[in-house]
Design a protein around this motif. Structure first.
Motif, mmCIF file in Angstrom:
data_model
loop_
_atom_site.group_PDB
_atom_site.id
_atom_site.type_symbol
_atom_site.label_atom_id
_atom_site.label_comp_id
_atom_site.label_asym_id
_atom_site.label_seq_id
_atom_site.Cartn_x
_atom_site.Cartn_y
_atom_site.Cartn_z
ATOM 1 N N ALA A 149 0.836 -1.197 0.000
ATOM 2 C CA ALA A 149 0.000 0.000 0.000
ATOM 3 C C ALA A 149 0.872 1.249 0.000
ATOM 4 O O ALA A 149 1.910 1.302 0.663
ATOM 5 C CB ALA A 149 -0.926 -0.006 1.211
ATOM 6 N N LYS B 116 -11.796 1.457 -6.047
ATOM 7 C CA LYS B 116 -11.764 0.787 -4.742
ATOM 8 C C LYS B 116 -11.716 -0.725 -4.908
ATOM 9 O O LYS B 116 -10.927 -1.412 -4.252
ATOM 10 C CB LYS B 116 -12.984 1.204 -3.917
ATOM 11 C CG LYS B 116 -13.012 0.591 -2.523
ATOM 12 C CD LYS B 116 -14.230 1.068 -1.748
ATOM 13 C CE LYS B 116 -14.268 0.442 -0.359
ATOM 14 N NZ LYS B 116 -15.472 0.908 0.409
ATOM 15 N N ARG B 117 -12.569 -1.258 -5.804
ATOM 16 C CA ARG B 117 -12.563 -2.702 -6.046
ATOM 17 C C ARG B 117 -11.231 -3.150 -6.620
ATOM 18 O O ARG B 117 -10.771 -4.257 -6.352
ATOM 19 C CB ARG B 117 -13.685 -3.091 -7.007
ATOM 20 C CG ARG B 117 -15.079 -2.954 -6.444
ATOM 21 C CD ARG B 117 -16.087 -3.697 -7.321
ATOM 22 N NE ARG B 117 -16.057 -3.243 -8.696
ATOM 23 C CZ ARG B 117 -16.796 -2.249 -9.177
ATOM 24 N NH1 ARG B 117 -17.622 -1.590 -8.384
ATOM 25 N NH2 ARG B 117 -16.719 -1.904 -10.459
ATOM 26 N N GLY C 39 -8.317 -1.846 -5.985
ATOM 27 C CA GLY C 39 -7.208 -1.710 -5.053
ATOM 28 C C GLY C 39 -6.232 -0.609 -5.413
ATOM 29 O O GLY C 39 -5.061 -0.653 -5.008
ATOM 30 N N ILE D 117 -1.245 2.258 -5.046
ATOM 31 C CA ILE D 117 -1.872 1.047 -4.532
ATOM 32 C C ILE D 117 -2.506 1.365 -3.180
ATOM 33 O O ILE D 117 -1.836 1.849 -2.265
ATOM 34 C CB ILE D 117 -0.847 -0.087 -4.393
ATOM 35 C CG1 ILE D 117 -0.302 -0.469 -5.773
ATOM 36 C CG2 ILE D 117 -1.487 -1.312 -3.710
ATOM 37 C CD1 ILE D 117 0.777 -1.529 -5.728
ATOM 38 N N THR D 118 -3.795 1.104 -3.057
ATOM 39 C CA THR D 118 -4.505 1.346 -1.800
ATOM 40 C C THR D 118 -4.820 0.048 -1.061
ATOM 41 O O THR D 118 -4.963 0.053 0.161
ATOM 42 C CB THR D 118 -5.819 2.096 -2.065
ATOM 43 O OG1 THR D 118 -6.623 1.342 -3.000
ATOM 44 C CG2 THR D 118 -5.531 3.476 -2.660
ATOM 45 N N ASP D 119 -4.953 -1.054 -1.770
ATOM 46 C CA ASP D 119 -5.276 -2.353 -1.181
ATOM 47 C C ASP D 119 -4.474 -3.406 -1.947
ATOM 48 O O ASP D 119 -4.870 -3.818 -3.044
ATOM 49 C CB ASP D 119 -6.775 -2.628 -1.295
ATOM 50 C CG ASP D 119 -7.204 -3.933 -0.641
ATOM 51 O OD1 ASP D 119 -6.357 -4.842 -0.491
ATOM 52 O OD2 ASP D 119 -8.394 -4.053 -0.297
ATOM 53 N N ASP E 8 -4.041 -6.639 -1.687
ATOM 54 C CA ASP E 8 -4.734 -7.880 -2.053
ATOM 55 C C ASP E 8 -5.678 -7.658 -3.228
ATOM 56 O O ASP E 8 -5.742 -8.471 -4.159
ATOM 57 C CB ASP E 8 -5.510 -8.427 -0.852
ATOM 58 C CG ASP E 8 -4.595 -8.991 0.221
ATOM 59 O OD1 ASP E 8 -3.458 -9.381 -0.112
ATOM 60 O OD2 ASP E 8 -5.004 -9.020 1.392
ATOM 61 N N ALA E 9 -6.420 -6.548 -3.203
ATOM 62 C CA ALA E 9 -7.315 -6.244 -4.312
ATOM 63 C C ALA E 9 -6.511 -5.952 -5.575
ATOM 64 O O ALA E 9 -6.918 -6.329 -6.680
ATOM 65 C CB ALA E 9 -8.204 -5.053 -3.962
ATOM 66 N N MET E 10 -5.365 -5.293 -5.432
ATOM 67 C CA MET E 10 -4.521 -5.013 -6.595
ATOM 68 C C MET E 10 -4.013 -6.305 -7.211
ATOM 69 O O MET E 10 -3.964 -6.431 -8.444
ATOM 70 C CB MET E 10 -3.337 -4.150 -6.149
ATOM 71 C CG MET E 10 -2.451 -3.660 -7.289
ATOM 72 S SD MET E 10 -3.125 -2.232 -8.147
ATOM 73 C CE MET E 10 -3.503 -2.927 -9.729
ATOM 74 N N ARG F 198 -5.542 -9.170 -7.164
ATOM 75 C CA ARG F 198 -6.681 -9.756 -7.894
ATOM 76 C C ARG F 198 -6.883 -9.052 -9.230
ATOM 77 O O ARG F 198 -7.158 -9.697 -10.246
ATOM 78 C CB ARG F 198 -7.963 -9.668 -7.049
ATOM 79 C CG ARG F 198 -8.010 -10.621 -5.865
ATOM 80 C CD ARG F 198 -9.424 -10.738 -5.303
ATOM 81 N NE ARG F 198 -9.906 -9.462 -4.799
ATOM 82 C CZ ARG F 198 -9.731 -9.029 -3.557
ATOM 83 N NH1 ARG F 198 -9.054 -9.778 -2.691
ATOM 84 N NH2 ARG F 198 -10.229 -7.869 -3.169
ATOM 85 N N THR F 199 -6.737 -7.735 -9.234
ATOM 86 C CA THR F 199 -6.893 -6.983 -10.477
ATOM 87 C C THR F 199 -5.859 -7.404 -11.510
ATOM 88 O O THR F 199 -6.178 -7.596 -12.688
ATOM 89 C CB THR F 199 -6.759 -5.477 -10.194
ATOM 90 O OG1 THR F 199 -7.832 -5.069 -9.339
ATOM 91 C CG2 THR F 199 -6.802 -4.668 -11.483
#
Length: 267
Positions: free
Chosen positions: A109, A155-156, A158, A227-229, A231-233, A235-236
């Motif tokens: 992050a 947000k989704r 990341g 990068i804010t998240d 784990d979500a990044m 996945r993206t």
């Protein structure tokens, strides 16, 4: 996970055929995985095979693939590469593949990265009351940019698209006028290489009726993000963004930000 890069020999008929048909390119990419059957599909939250074409110059077209398994691109070298050069150098099969997991695991992050994404920006509309909503492509750069800048999408994913410093903005506050959806030059984001791809999708049921033509509008985004998240990044980066992922959309890649006056380190 693996990240692969393959340069197409645009002088060869096989390469031109693949470049003219996203469906043919998709089939060629999926044929690179011996253990993947044609009917196989990824679970909703599982990594998937993603690919993207980057055209850096008229005769320099790169194919990028992100995949759970290591691909074998021998057939692509034979159809659309330089097979004689690959045969003469056993150390260079005609493409490059690197493990992707170590890079993904290091993401944290707050990191800033340059990025590239080819996507299919769409929205749903209802032309009149009572009719079902229809998926429609965004066709103007203003709305295509707004699609990626959507707060929930970021947000989704990341990440957060970075804003330009005030001193680098050409317009006051980075926008054209108050309340207008045009983002001007507020964000570190550009839209280019818009294309409308039309082709006949193959029928899987074997019916005699002709397949309905498919049209996919694609654009390429370049910019900078935070990068804010993590784990979500991750996945993206392994599942993609948006629709039409089978046709070269959704693959987002990261690269270090090169500061003015500095050369990128050799990789």
């Amino acid at each position: 996970m693996f990240l692969s890069r393959f340069r197409l020999n645009t002088a060869r008929p096989g390469a031109r055929r693949l470049l003219s048909s996203p469906q043919a390119m998709h089939a060629a990419v999926m044929s690179s995985f011996p253990r993947l059957l044609p009917a196989d599909g990824p679970a909703p939250d599982a990594p998937r095979v993603l690919w993207r074409l980057d055209q850096r110059a008229r005769a320099e077209v790169m194919l990028y693939i992100v995949s759970p398994d290591r691909p074998d691109l021998t057939h692509l070298v034979e159809q659309a590469g330089w097979p004689a050069a690959a045969a003469a150098d056993p150390e260079n099969p005609g493409w490059q593949t690197q493990p992707y997991a170590p890079f993904l695991e290091r993401l944290a992050a707050g990191e800033h990265w340059s990025f590239r994404l080819t996507a299919n920006p769409v929205h749903t509309i209802r032309r009149k009351d009572g009719e079902p909503r229809k998926v429609t492509a965004h066709v103007t750069p203003v709305h295509q940019m707004s699609w990626l800048l959507d707060p929930e999408r970021q947000k989704r994913g990341g990440f957060r698209i970075l804003e330009k410093p005030q001193e680098r903005r050409l317009l006051p506050h980075g926008t054209t006028q108050r309340g207008h959806p045009h983002h001007g030059d507020r964000y570190e984001l550009s839209v280019a290489d818009a294309r409308s791809l039309s082709f006949d999708k193959s029928r899987r049921d074997g019916g005699s009726r002709p397949a309905k033509p498919v049209t996919v509008v694609t654009v390429t985004f370049d910019g900078r993000l935070e990068i804010t998240d993590p784990d979500a990044m991750r996945r993206t980066l392994t599942q993609g963004i948006g629709r039409a992922r089978a046709y070269g959309c959704g693959l987002l890649t990261l690269a270090p930000i090169v500061r003015a006056g500095r050369r990128p380190a050799a990789s």
